[in-house]
Structures are given as C-alpha cells and as structure tokens.
Write a protein that holds these residues in place. Structure first.
Motif, PDB file in Angstrom:
ATOM      1  N   GLY A   1      12.324  18.451   8.876  1.00 31.67           N
ATOM      2  CA  GLY A   1      13.437  18.469   7.936  1.00 31.67           C
ATOM      3  C   GLY A   1      13.542  17.226   7.080  1.00 31.67           C
ATOM      4  O   GLY A   1      14.347  17.183   6.146  1.00 31.67           O
ATOM      5  N   ILE A   2      12.753  16.177   7.380  1.00 35.31           N
ATOM      6  CA  ILE A   2      12.781  14.941   6.590  1.00 35.31           C
ATOM      7  C   ILE A   2      11.572  14.906   5.667  1.00 35.31           C
ATOM      8  O   ILE A   2      10.440  15.172   6.085  1.00 35.31           O
ATOM      9  CB  ILE A   2      12.779  13.692   7.503  1.00 35.31           C
ATOM     10  CG1 ILE A   2      14.070  13.639   8.320  1.00 35.31           C
ATOM     11  CG2 ILE A   2      12.625  12.430   6.670  1.00 35.31           C
ATOM     12  CD1 ILE A   2      14.144  12.469   9.270  1.00 35.31           C
ATOM     13  N   GLU A   3      11.820  14.597   4.428  1.00 29.12           N
ATOM     14  CA  GLU A   3      10.753  14.511   3.426  1.00 29.12           C
ATOM     15  C   GLU A   3      10.782  13.116   2.799  1.00 29.12           C
ATOM     16  O   GLU A   3      11.784  12.709   2.202  1.00 29.12           O
ATOM     17  CB  GLU A   3      10.961  15.577   2.341  1.00 29.12           C
ATOM     18  CG  GLU A   3       9.848  15.670   1.336  1.00 29.12           C
ATOM     19  CD  GLU A   3       8.609  16.369   1.886  1.00 29.12           C
ATOM     20  OE1 GLU A   3       7.514  16.165   1.327  1.00 29.12           O
ATOM     21  OE2 GLU A   3       8.750  17.131   2.872  1.00 29.12           O
ATOM     22  N   TYR A   4       9.684  12.362   2.970  1.00 27.70           N
ATOM     23  CA  TYR A   4       9.616  11.028   2.380  1.00 27.70           C
ATOM     24  C   TYR A   4       9.381  11.134   0.872  1.00 27.70           C
ATOM     25  O   TYR A   4       8.449  11.815   0.430  1.00 27.70           O
ATOM     26  CB  TYR A   4       8.470  10.216   2.977  1.00 27.70           C
ATOM     27  CG  TYR A   4       8.630   9.860   4.443  1.00 27.70           C
ATOM     28  CD1 TYR A   4       9.887   9.779   5.030  1.00 27.70           C
ATOM     29  CD2 TYR A   4       7.518   9.576   5.238  1.00 27.70           C
ATOM     30  CE1 TYR A   4      10.045   9.439   6.361  1.00 27.70           C
ATOM     31  CE2 TYR A   4       7.643   9.237   6.568  1.00 27.70           C
ATOM     32  CZ  TYR A   4       8.908   9.172   7.134  1.00 27.70           C
ATOM     33  OH  TYR A   4       9.046   8.843   8.450  1.00 27.70           O
ATOM     34  N   SER A   5      10.222  10.453   0.096  1.00 31.38           N
ATOM     35  CA  SER A   5       9.951  10.357  -1.343  1.00 31.38           C
ATOM     36  C   SER A   5       8.845   9.342  -1.606  1.00 31.38           C
ATOM     37  O   SER A   5       8.102   9.443  -2.584  1.00 31.38           O
ATOM     38  CB  SER A   5      11.219   9.966  -2.104  1.00 31.38           C
ATOM     39  OG  SER A   5      11.738   8.733  -1.633  1.00 31.38           O
ATOM     40  N   GLN A   6       8.720   8.349  -0.741  1.00 30.71           N
ATOM     41  CA  GLN A   6       7.601   7.413  -0.780  1.00 30.71           C
ATOM     42  C   GLN A   6       7.521   6.678   0.550  1.00 30.71           C
ATOM     43  O   GLN A   6       8.520   6.544   1.263  1.00 30.71           O
ATOM     44  CB  GLN A   6       7.706   6.405  -1.926  1.00 30.71           C
ATOM     45  CG  GLN A   6       8.875   5.454  -1.844  1.00 30.71           C
ATOM     46  CD  GLN A   6       8.760   4.346  -2.887  1.00 30.71           C
ATOM     47  OE1 GLN A   6       7.960   3.425  -2.744  1.00 30.71           O
ATOM     48  NE2 GLN A   6       9.559   4.464  -3.949  1.00 30.71           N
ATOM     49  N   SER A   7       6.326   6.225   0.883  1.00 33.35           N
ATOM     50  CA  SER A   7       6.096   5.499   2.127  1.00 33.35           C
ATOM     51  C   SER A   7       5.122   4.368   1.842  1.00 33.35           C
ATOM     52  O   SER A   7       4.113   4.563   1.149  1.00 33.35           O
ATOM     53  CB  SER A   7       5.522   6.437   3.186  1.00 33.35           C
ATOM     54  OG  SER A   7       5.150   5.716   4.354  1.00 33.35           O
TER      55      SER A   7
ATOM     56  N   PHE B   1       0.851  -1.185   0.000  1.00 36.74           N
ATOM     57  CA  PHE B   1       0.000   0.000   0.000  1.00 36.74           C
ATOM     58  C   PHE B   1       0.894   1.244   0.000  1.00 36.74           C
ATOM     59  O   PHE B   1       1.696   1.428   0.920  1.00 36.74           O
ATOM     60  CB  PHE B   1      -0.905   0.026   1.235  1.00 36.74           C
ATOM     61  CG  PHE B   1      -1.808  -1.172   1.363  1.00 36.74           C
ATOM     62  CD1 PHE B   1      -2.944  -1.301   0.584  1.00 36.74           C
ATOM     63  CD2 PHE B   1      -1.505  -2.182   2.273  1.00 36.74           C
ATOM     64  CE1 PHE B   1      -3.779  -2.403   0.705  1.00 36.74           C
ATOM     65  CE2 PHE B   1      -2.331  -3.287   2.400  1.00 36.74           C
ATOM     66  CZ  PHE B   1      -3.467  -3.400   1.616  1.00 36.74           C
ATOM     67  N   ARG B   2       0.751   2.105  -0.994  1.00 35.39           N
ATOM     68  CA  ARG B   2       1.547   3.330  -1.098  1.00 35.39           C
ATOM     69  C   ARG B   2       0.779   4.480  -0.436  1.00 35.39           C
ATOM     70  O   ARG B   2      -0.341   4.824  -0.844  1.00 35.39           O
ATOM     71  CB  ARG B   2       1.819   3.646  -2.569  1.00 35.39           C
ATOM     72  CG  ARG B   2       2.480   4.998  -2.811  1.00 35.39           C
ATOM     73  CD  ARG B   2       3.960   5.010  -2.489  1.00 35.39           C
ATOM     74  NE  ARG B   2       4.549   6.288  -2.861  1.00 35.39           N
ATOM     75  CZ  ARG B   2       5.102   6.535  -4.057  1.00 35.39           C
ATOM     76  NH1 ARG B   2       5.135   5.584  -4.975  1.00 35.39           N
ATOM     77  NH2 ARG B   2       5.611   7.709  -4.324  1.00 35.39           N
ATOM     78  N   VAL B   3       1.360   5.068   0.592  1.00 31.27           N
ATOM     79  CA  VAL B   3       0.728   6.152   1.339  1.00 31.27           C
ATOM     80  C   VAL B   3       0.906   7.466   0.584  1.00 31.27           C
ATOM     81  O   VAL B   3       1.992   7.784   0.092  1.00 31.27           O
ATOM     82  CB  VAL B   3       1.334   6.257   2.751  1.00 31.27           C
ATOM     83  CG1 VAL B   3       0.695   7.415   3.518  1.00 31.27           C
ATOM     84  CG2 VAL B   3       1.150   4.956   3.506  1.00 31.27           C
ATOM     85  N   ASP B   4      -0.166   8.238   0.505  1.00 34.47           N
ATOM     86  CA  ASP B   4      -0.107   9.542  -0.149  1.00 34.47           C
ATOM     87  C   ASP B   4       0.295  10.605   0.879  1.00 34.47           C
ATOM     88  O   ASP B   4      -0.252  10.666   1.983  1.00 34.47           O
ATOM     89  CB  ASP B   4      -1.476   9.880  -0.750  1.00 34.47           C
ATOM     90  CG  ASP B   4      -1.396  11.071  -1.689  1.00 34.47           C
ATOM     91  OD1 ASP B   4      -0.275  11.454  -2.072  1.00 34.47           O
ATOM     92  OD2 ASP B   4      -2.464  11.610  -2.043  1.00 34.47           O
ATOM     93  N   GLY B   5       1.259  11.446   0.537  1.00 37.54           N
ATOM     94  CA  GLY B   5       1.694  12.504   1.441  1.00 37.54           C
ATOM     95  C   GLY B   5       2.943  12.127   2.218  1.00 37.54           C
ATOM     96  O   GLY B   5       3.462  11.011   2.132  1.00 37.54           O
ATOM     97  N   ASN B   6       3.414  13.045   2.992  1.00 34.34           N
ATOM     98  CA  ASN B   6       4.656  12.879   3.744  1.00 34.34           C
ATOM     99  C   ASN B   6       4.368  12.272   5.123  1.00 34.34           C
ATOM    100  O   ASN B   6       4.551  12.919   6.158  1.00 34.34           O
ATOM    101  CB  ASN B   6       5.357  14.240   3.884  1.00 34.34           C
ATOM    102  CG  ASN B   6       6.754  14.107   4.449  1.00 34.34           C
ATOM    103  OD1 ASN B   6       7.445  13.114   4.197  1.00 34.34           O
ATOM    104  ND2 ASN B   6       7.178  15.093   5.227  1.00 34.34           N
ATOM    105  N   LYS B   7       3.905  11.017   5.113  1.00 34.43           N
ATOM    106  CA  LYS B   7       3.569  10.317   6.348  1.00 34.43           C
ATOM    107  C   LYS B   7       3.947   8.847   6.233  1.00 34.43           C
ATOM    108  O   LYS B   7       4.134   8.319   5.129  1.00 34.43           O
ATOM    109  CB  LYS B   7       2.073  10.435   6.653  1.00 34.43           C
ATOM    110  CG  LYS B   7       1.609  11.843   6.972  1.00 34.43           C
ATOM    111  CD  LYS B   7       0.127  11.868   7.314  1.00 34.43           C
ATOM    112  CE  LYS B   7      -0.320  13.281   7.662  1.00 34.43           C
ATOM    113  NZ  LYS B   7      -1.774  13.325   8.006  1.00 34.43           N
TER     114      LYS B   7
END
Length: 294
Positions: free
Chosen positions: A183-189, A160-166
């Motif tokens: 300061g951390i930005e997820y490119s994908q989660s 499951f690919r989460v939408d947004g920076n979470k």
C-alpha cells in the motif's frame, strides 16, 4: 613575486661575502615579506615567508625555499589556496588545480558495468554529487615548472537515486534493497552521504602565452564518509529508512582531471566497494563532471 625571487638570487653573492666576515645568517624584510639566507656545509639556503594578517611574519607562512650548492639549485614552492582569495594565479610558476566548486553525475558500477549493477538500477540523470574543495597545496617537481604534486582538502555530498519502488534498509547484518510495505508507493528513494576527500595528484601543466595553463592530473584520493542515510518520500513526507547501512567509513578513489585555466573536467572511480564485504551489494562508486577552480 618575481622581483622578490630575483632579489633572493642577487643576495646570494652577498651572503658569500658575508661568510668571509664570519656572518652566517642574513634576514631581510622587503614589502612585508621576510627573506632568510643561511649558509653552511657548502650550501646556501634561501627561504621566503609571507606576512600574516596581523602584521607579524611567521614561519608557517613559508612560500618558497631554494638551496644553492656548487652551481646546482633545488627549489620548492609552498602554496595554499582558499575560496574566493583575491590573490590571482601567477603565470611564472606552478598553479595547482584542486580547490574549487565541482558538480557531476554519479553512479554505482559492478566490475565497470553501469547497467543494472548487481541487479540494482539507478536513475542516472538524478544521481549526482556536489562539493567544495576548500584548500590546496603543491610541491614543484621540475625546474621548468611543468610537473608537480598537488594535494588539498574537500567536502561534498553524494546522492544515488534508486529506480523503482524500493529503498535501502538494514536487515540483520546486511544492507539490502527492499520494497515498502503493501500500500506504500515511494515517490523517490535515495542513498546519500557526505564526505571529506584528501588527494595526492601528479599534475602536468603548460602555459599558453599569457593564457592557461593547459593541465592534466592523475592520482589517488582518500575519502572519509559520514552522515550516511537511506531516505524515501511517500505520503508527501520524507522518511529515513536507515542510517550507516554498512557503508565503508573510509574509501579510496582514483581521480583524473583535465582542463584549461580555471575550468576542468574530472572522472572519479573507486576500486573498493562502497559497502563492507558480505554486508551489502558489491558496488563501486563512479562519477564525472565539471570543476570551477579558484
């Protein structure tokens, strides 16, 4: 196969004559297969066994059983399909549809609502499942071979690919979706896991001349989940955010399939939440896709 079954039927009168000569059991070997005929209690039982790869016939390889009594007959067929088997489907009997390669999109629903379920969005185009249903077996229910029960065993992977920076993390006893440190930005989660599936399906099918069959099946599927992980990518590397995450180790799916010959489509829905009660979002996995059957 048809010749062997015809031979079985022709041998039934012979077994009746053998009864008069006090012979109760007859065993024959034809083209590497064993045919066992047993008579007793007013009925005749015919069993057909395949030959093992070592040249020995073993009873675990039983593929057919017929019971004949007072002009009535009951037949059962035992089938096992393995990937890339050279044995081709026969158009004279019931062909179960489960073993094969499947791939489809997956999502998480909240009471059949797929948009922003429980306040959480997924990237639907990048949430998917893929797997191999390795084995299958069937039990014929009708004399016309249109109805049967299908079972098997499959192994697969769901993501499951989460939408947004979470990302999913376990905080205390609960699994929640939280933002990363400042300061951390997820490119994908992603939340992902592997699973074994064991179905029990009621299947209908009908041949189309020498083509087909057309088929449809509906039933339940037990799902055993393992290797559950929440992962995120940032700073060019993948990082594990949590494991297990209160995901139920055993789930239940409702599975529907339709198709023609070796190609089909499926819809799978779990009426039971993915997470344990009060330990995570109330989410129900749902997926749909295509199957190439062996």
């Amino acid at each position: 196969m048809k010749k062997l079954l015809l031979l079985c039927l022709l041998l039934i009168p012979v077994a009746g004559i053998a009864q008069e000569n006090t012979a109760k059991d007859t065993t024959l070997y034809v083209n590497g297969r064993k045919i066992s005929i047993k008579e007793g209690n007013g009925k005749i039982k015919v069993k057909l066994y395949e030959q093992s790869s070592h040249g020995d016939t073993i009873e675990n390889d039983q593929i057919f059983e017929g019971v004949y009594m007072d002009g009535q007959s009951t037949e059962r067929r035992f089938e096992l399909a393995v990937p890339f088997s050279k044995s081709k489907k026969s158009y004279g009997h019931f062909d179960p549809h489960y073993a094969g390669l499947y791939m489809g999109y997956t999502n998480l629903a909240d009471n059949l609502s797929f948009n922003n379920a429980n306040g959480i969005d997924l990237v639907s185009s990048k949430s998917w499942e893929i797997g191999l249903n390795l084995f299958q077996g069937s039990f014929v229910l009708s004399a016309d071979r249109h109805w049967g029960l299908t079972t098997g065993l499959g192994f697969g992977y769901t993501s499951f690919r989460v939408d947004g920076n979470k990302g999913f993390e376990k905080i205390g006893n609960a699994t929640v979706l939280v933002a990363p440190s400042q300061g951390i930005e997820y490119s994908q989660s992603r939340l992902r896991y592997n699973h074994f599936r064991i179905p029990l399906l009621l299947e209908w099918q009908s041949k189309c001349g020498n083509k087909g069959p057309i088929f449809a099946s509906l039933g339940a599927e037990a799902e055993i989940r393992c290797w559950v992980k929440s992962k995120a990518e940032y700073e060019g590397h993948g990082h594990t955010l949590g494991k297990d995450l209160n995901v139920r180790p055993v789930g239940l799916n409702l599975l529907a399939q339709v198709g023609f010959d070796d190609i089909g489509a499926y819809l799978r829905y779990s009426p039971i939440s993915l997470f344990e009660k009060d330990k995570g979002p109330d989410w129900n996995p749902v997926s749909f896709g295509l199957v190439w059957y062996w």
